[in-house]
Design an enzyme around this catalytic site. Sequence first.
Site, PDB file in Angstrom:
ATOM      1  N   THR A 153       0.836  -1.201   0.000  1.00 30.54           N
ATOM      2  CA  THR A 153       0.000   0.000   0.000  1.00 30.54           C
ATOM      3  C   THR A 153       0.869   1.248   0.000  1.00 30.54           C
ATOM      4  O   THR A 153       1.961   1.255   0.589  1.00 30.54           O
ATOM      5  CB  THR A 153      -0.934   0.000   1.227  1.00 30.54           C
ATOM      6  OG1 THR A 153      -1.638   1.230   1.250  1.00 30.54           O
ATOM      7  CG2 THR A 153      -0.209  -0.157   2.537  1.00 30.54           C
ATOM      8  N   SER A 180      -1.791   3.170  10.498  1.00 38.83           N
ATOM      9  CA  SER A 180      -2.738   2.292  11.217  1.00 38.83           C
ATOM     10  C   SER A 180      -2.059   0.937  11.403  1.00 38.83           C
ATOM     11  O   SER A 180      -1.065   0.628  10.736  1.00 38.83           O
ATOM     12  CB  SER A 180      -4.028   2.088  10.404  1.00 38.83           C
ATOM     13  OG  SER A 180      -3.792   1.223   9.309  1.00 38.83           O
ATOM     14  N   TYR A 240      -3.231  -1.776  10.371  1.00 37.92           N
ATOM     15  CA  TYR A 240      -3.330  -2.438   9.055  1.00 37.92           C
ATOM     16  C   TYR A 240      -2.147  -2.026   8.177  1.00 37.92           C
ATOM     17  O   TYR A 240      -1.435  -2.869   7.624  1.00 37.92           O
ATOM     18  CB  TYR A 240      -4.659  -2.085   8.349  1.00 37.92           C
ATOM     19  CG  TYR A 240      -4.488  -2.136   6.851  1.00 37.92           C
ATOM     20  CD1 TYR A 240      -4.317  -3.361   6.197  1.00 37.92           C
ATOM     21  CD2 TYR A 240      -4.391  -0.963   6.085  1.00 37.92           C
ATOM     22  CE1 TYR A 240      -4.084  -3.411   4.826  1.00 37.92           C
ATOM     23  CE2 TYR A 240      -4.159  -1.011   4.723  1.00 37.92           C
ATOM     24  CZ  TYR A 240      -3.999  -2.233   4.094  1.00 37.92           C
ATOM     25  OH  TYR A 240      -3.751  -2.287   2.755  1.00 37.92           O
ATOM     26  N   HIS A 241      -1.946  -0.702   8.028  1.00 34.16           N
ATOM     27  CA  HIS A 241      -0.870  -0.247   7.143  1.00 34.16           C
ATOM     28  C   HIS A 241       0.489  -0.771   7.642  1.00 34.16           C
ATOM     29  O   HIS A 241       1.363  -1.114   6.849  1.00 34.16           O
ATOM     30  CB  HIS A 241      -0.860   1.290   7.044  1.00 34.16           C
ATOM     31  CG  HIS A 241      -1.988   1.863   6.222  1.00 34.16           C
ATOM     32  ND1 HIS A 241      -3.146   2.359   6.799  1.00 34.16           N
ATOM     33  CD2 HIS A 241      -2.155   2.029   4.884  1.00 34.16           C
ATOM     34  CE1 HIS A 241      -3.954   2.796   5.835  1.00 34.16           C
ATOM     35  NE2 HIS A 241      -3.380   2.619   4.665  1.00 34.16           N
ATOM     36  N   LYS A 285       1.490  -4.203   6.411  1.00 34.06           N
ATOM     37  CA  LYS A 285       2.072  -4.219   5.063  1.00 34.06           C
ATOM     38  C   LYS A 285       3.579  -3.931   5.117  1.00 34.06           C
ATOM     39  O   LYS A 285       4.343  -4.455   4.311  1.00 34.06           O
ATOM     40  CB  LYS A 285       1.395  -3.162   4.191  1.00 34.06           C
ATOM     41  CG  LYS A 285      -0.076  -3.406   3.948  1.00 34.06           C
ATOM     42  CD  LYS A 285      -0.276  -4.521   2.945  1.00 34.06           C
ATOM     43  CE  LYS A 285      -1.695  -4.610   2.486  1.00 34.06           C
ATOM     44  NZ  LYS A 285      -1.949  -5.747   1.600  1.00 34.06           N
TER      45      LYS A 285
HETATM   46  P1  NAD Z   1     -11.071  -7.416  -0.093  1.00 30.51           P
HETATM   47  O1  NAD Z   1     -11.344  -7.465   1.362  1.00 30.51           O
HETATM   48  O2  NAD Z   1     -12.200  -7.085  -1.007  1.00 30.51           O
HETATM   49  O3  NAD Z   1     -10.468  -8.835  -0.578  1.00 30.51           O
HETATM   50  C1  NAD Z   1      -9.508  -9.543   0.146  1.00 30.51           C
HETATM   51  C2  NAD Z   1      -9.841 -11.030   0.001  1.00 30.51           C
HETATM   52  O4  NAD Z   1      -8.836 -11.797   0.673  1.00 30.51           O
HETATM   53  C3  NAD Z   1     -11.178 -11.397   0.624  1.00 30.51           C
HETATM   54  O5  NAD Z   1     -11.992 -12.081  -0.303  1.00 30.51           O
HETATM   55  C4  NAD Z   1     -10.792 -12.287   1.822  1.00 30.51           C
HETATM   56  O6  NAD Z   1     -11.746 -13.289   2.081  1.00 30.51           O
HETATM   57  C5  NAD Z   1      -9.446 -12.843   1.382  1.00 30.51           C
HETATM   58  N1  NAD Z   1      -8.556 -13.198   2.514  1.00 30.51           N
HETATM   59  C6  NAD Z   1      -8.210 -12.427   3.570  1.00 30.51           C
HETATM   60  N2  NAD Z   1      -7.378 -13.100   4.388  1.00 30.51           N
HETATM   61  C7  NAD Z   1      -7.185 -14.327   3.835  1.00 30.51           C
HETATM   62  C8  NAD Z   1      -6.446 -15.467   4.224  1.00 30.51           C
HETATM   63  N3  NAD Z   1      -5.730 -15.502   5.360  1.00 30.51           N
HETATM   64  N4  NAD Z   1      -6.476 -16.570   3.425  1.00 30.51           N
HETATM   65  C9  NAD Z   1      -7.206 -16.574   2.277  1.00 30.51           C
HETATM   66  N5  NAD Z   1      -7.946 -15.509   1.873  1.00 30.51           N
HETATM   67  C10 NAD Z   1      -7.934 -14.392   2.647  1.00 30.51           C
HETATM   68  O7  NAD Z   1      -9.847  -6.435  -0.332  1.00 30.51           O
HETATM   69  P2  NAD Z   1      -9.400  -5.647  -1.663  1.00 30.51           P
HETATM   70  O8  NAD Z   1      -9.951  -4.290  -1.598  1.00 30.51           O
HETATM   71  O9  NAD Z   1      -9.645  -6.489  -2.835  1.00 30.51           O
HETATM   72  O10 NAD Z   1      -7.844  -5.543  -1.414  1.00 30.51           O
HETATM   73  C11 NAD Z   1      -6.984  -6.567  -1.892  1.00 30.51           C
HETATM   74  C12 NAD Z   1      -5.538  -6.261  -1.533  1.00 30.51           C
HETATM   75  O11 NAD Z   1      -5.151  -5.037  -2.139  1.00 30.51           O
HETATM   76  C13 NAD Z   1      -5.300  -6.104  -0.035  1.00 30.51           C
HETATM   77  O12 NAD Z   1      -4.062  -6.700   0.301  1.00 30.51           O
HETATM   78  C14 NAD Z   1      -5.239  -4.616   0.162  1.00 30.51           C
HETATM   79  O13 NAD Z   1      -4.420  -4.306   1.246  1.00 30.51           O
HETATM   80  C15 NAD Z   1      -4.657  -4.142  -1.156  1.00 30.51           C
HETATM   81  N6  NAD Z   1      -5.091  -2.772  -1.490  1.00 30.51           N
HETATM   82  C16 NAD Z   1      -6.423  -2.474  -1.637  1.00 30.51           C
HETATM   83  C17 NAD Z   1      -6.809  -1.166  -1.944  1.00 30.51           C
HETATM   84  C18 NAD Z   1      -8.256  -0.747  -2.102  1.00 30.51           C
HETATM   85  O14 NAD Z   1      -8.505   0.460  -2.268  1.00 30.51           O
HETATM   86  N7  NAD Z   1      -9.212  -1.662  -2.082  1.00 30.51           N
HETATM   87  C19 NAD Z   1      -5.807  -0.195  -2.101  1.00 30.51           C
HETATM   88  C20 NAD Z   1      -4.469  -0.533  -1.938  1.00 30.51           C
HETATM   89  C21 NAD Z   1      -4.121  -1.834  -1.627  1.00 30.51           C
HETATM   90  N1  USQ Z   2     -11.503   9.737   4.330  1.00 30.76           N
HETATM   91  C1  USQ Z   2     -12.420  10.757   4.474  1.00 30.76           C
HETATM   92  N2  USQ Z   2     -13.734  10.437   4.446  1.00 30.76           N
HETATM   93  C2  USQ Z   2     -14.189   9.165   4.271  1.00 30.76           C
HETATM   94  C3  USQ Z   2     -13.257   8.127   4.115  1.00 30.76           C
HETATM   95  C4  USQ Z   2     -11.908   8.438   4.154  1.00 30.76           C
HETATM   96  O1  USQ Z   2     -12.052  11.921   4.623  1.00 30.76           O
HETATM   97  O2  USQ Z   2     -15.413   8.960   4.274  1.00 30.76           O
HETATM   98  C5  USQ Z   2     -10.050  10.039   4.324  1.00 30.76           C
HETATM   99  C6  USQ Z   2      -9.246   9.306   5.389  1.00 30.76           C
HETATM  100  O3  USQ Z   2      -9.198  10.039   6.594  1.00 30.76           O
HETATM  101  C7  USQ Z   2      -7.880   9.183   4.721  1.00 30.76           C
HETATM  102  C8  USQ Z   2      -8.209   9.092   3.241  1.00 30.76           C
HETATM  103  O4  USQ Z   2      -9.538   9.579   3.085  1.00 30.76           O
HETATM  104  O5  USQ Z   2      -7.139  10.341   4.917  1.00 30.76           O
HETATM  105  C9  USQ Z   2      -8.145   7.678   2.682  1.00 30.76           C
HETATM  106  O6  USQ Z   2      -8.987   6.842   3.442  1.00 30.76           O
HETATM  107  P1  USQ Z   2      -9.625   5.523   2.804  1.00 30.76           P
HETATM  108  O7  USQ Z   2     -10.542   4.908   3.810  1.00 30.76           O
HETATM  109  O8  USQ Z   2     -10.154   5.820   1.456  1.00 30.76           O
HETATM  110  O9  USQ Z   2      -8.316   4.638   2.549  1.00 30.76           O
HETATM  111  P2  USQ Z   2      -7.315   3.941   3.561  1.00 30.76           P
HETATM  112  O10 USQ Z   2      -7.834   3.828   4.932  1.00 30.76           O
HETATM  113  O11 USQ Z   2      -5.962   4.579   3.391  1.00 30.76           O
HETATM  114  O12 USQ Z   2      -7.274   2.459   2.973  1.00 30.76           O
HETATM  115  C10 USQ Z   2      -7.565   2.136   1.609  1.00 30.76           C
HETATM  116  C11 USQ Z   2      -7.721   0.636   1.522  1.00 30.76           C
HETATM  117  C12 USQ Z   2      -6.403  -0.028   1.904  1.00 30.76           C
HETATM  118  C13 USQ Z   2      -5.272   0.523   1.058  1.00 30.76           C
HETATM  119  C14 USQ Z   2      -5.215   2.045   1.104  1.00 30.76           C
HETATM  120  C15 USQ Z   2      -4.266   2.633   0.081  1.00 30.76           C
HETATM  121  O13 USQ Z   2      -8.769   0.197   2.382  1.00 30.76           O
HETATM  122  O14 USQ Z   2      -6.514  -1.434   1.741  1.00 30.76           O
HETATM  123  O15 USQ Z   2      -4.060   0.010   1.509  1.00 30.76           O
HETATM  124  O16 USQ Z   2      -6.516   2.580   0.765  1.00 30.76           O
HETATM  125  S1  USQ Z   2      -3.432   4.070   0.684  1.00 30.76           S
HETATM  126  O17 USQ Z   2      -4.436   5.013   1.176  1.00 30.76           O
HETATM  127  O18 USQ Z   2      -2.684   4.616  -0.420  1.00 30.76           O
HETATM  128  O19 USQ Z   2      -2.593   3.628   1.770  1.00 30.76           O
END
Ligand code: NAD
Ligand code: USQ
Length: 383
Positions: free
Chosen positions: A144, A179, A181-182, A185
């Site tokens: 991320t 966070s 979560y972050h 990664k």
């Molecule tokens: P998502 O929650 O929609 O999908 C993740 C999938 O992984 C789910 O279907 C879940 O069941 C599966 N999973 C989780 N843990 C598992 C495990 N231990 N074994 C097997 N399956 C498992 O998430 P997404 O939005 O598709 O994100 C996918 C990846 O991309 C994540 O690693 C996320 O951090 C990264 N990412 C997402 C975004 C975004 O904006 N959605 C942005 C940047 C990075």
């Molecule tokens: N935010 C708002 N209002 C909202 C939702 C979010 O102001 O209703 C703000 C948050 O405070 C933050 C920014 O928007 O500053 C991004 O928040 P987000 O919820 O869109 O994204 P984030 O929590 O960073 O996580 C998402 C995905 C995660 C991925 C990440 C990429 O859930 O899996 O890793 O985006 S990044 O942001 O580049 O780290």
Amino acid sequence: MKVLVIGGDGYCGWATALHLANKGYEVGVLDSLIRRHWDNELGVATLTPIAPIQQRISKWQAVSGQKIELFVGDITNYEFLQGVFRSFTPDALVHFGEQRSAPFSMIDREHAVLTQVNNVVGTLNLLYAIKEHNPDCHLVKLGTMGEYGTPNIDIEEGYITIEHNGRKDTLPYPKQPGSFYHLSKVHDSHNIHFACRTWGLRATDLNQGVVYGVLTEETGTDEMLINRLDYDGVFGTALNRFCIQAAIGHPLTVYGTGGQTRSFLDIRDTVRCIELAIATPAEAGKMRVFNQFTELFSIRDLAMLVQKAGATLGVKVEVQNIDNPRVEAEEHYFNAKNTNLLDLGLQPHFLSDALLDSLLNFAIKYRDRIDQQQIMPKVKWRG
Ligand code: NAD
Ligand code: USQ
């Protein structure tokens, strides 16, 4: 070439699995389906009605004639993972299978631990499975952009060359994530880097920005193939949430001043970036890092763009600055590089009026499924 898409039932994973199948790869989907369970636990649901994974996959076979193999199980279970490696023998792994919500990881101690165990142990198991079964297998791992935080200097792609006391080295870029979560990664990146240096594995760490949009060429071919689109305060992300809020006349929830700048990309570019990363694997012994995004926006600017797009559709959209539930800089420098994927041939879909229109119309189509109670954020970083 055989590609195993881990997390293939999720938002990015489902779109990618179908895209790679369409491009001629032999695709397997591995997913524990835990995300559907977390939704149930939180009492939230995707805006779009997603079919069970088995039905999605058989519908894809019916429309495309391509078979996708399904493995339902958890990658933190090493026996299960080894079984999949033996039967599917992947040449590349695309790893989306993690707990990916920052607010989910900040609910309480249990959710922080769950997130880090799930993500760090899952990735570590993958590294061992590759080493034991096929050290040549290319790991394409979703990281991320949030690993970097918001430093007051330019963000490079994974590594930075530093001169210190007259000596010079290229080192992993400093990380200041926002966070638990972050942070998971960042821990993954360190483990992958170590495994590449020590065992000669090959990996690409894709530091992806916030993904928006829902339609891809493949998921749009049949309603049964529809992708998930999260809008709730835990799993919903900024731009997707704003479009869905606009569709039901809910004021857009800008946290704090909205001066937070983040990197973004269209889901159609997510699938293409993965395809590009697989097509030219990393060298043995190397962890390449690509910053996977196409544009930078402040949250305040995104809200204004959605407001403008709403006006052209006759939808009145209000913007509300609410107390920021997170601990993050709201006004800061942010300048990140993203040339590696462009150099491989990525042709970005930049955010356009047409995309906002289609996302808003999509949200309007399914708005009866929206639970208004799930829109405001409930998780606070300071508890
Ligand atoms: P998502 O929650 O929609 O999908 C993740 C999938 O992984 C789910 O279907 C879940 O069941 C599966 N999973 C989780 N843990 C598992 C495990 N231990 N074994 C097997 N399956 C498992 O998430 P997404 O939005 O598709 O994100 C996918 C990846 O991309 C994540 O690693 C996320 O951090 C990264 N990412 C997402 C975004 C975004 O904006 N959605 C942005 C940047 C990075
Ligand atoms: N935010 C708002 N209002 C909202 C939702 C979010 O102001 O209703 C703000 C948050 O405070 C933050 C920014 O928007 O500053 C991004 O928040 P987000 O919820 O869109 O994204 P984030 O929590 O960073 O996580 C998402 C995905 C995660 C991925 C990440 C990429 O859930 O899996 O890793 O985006 S990044 O942001 O580049 O780290």
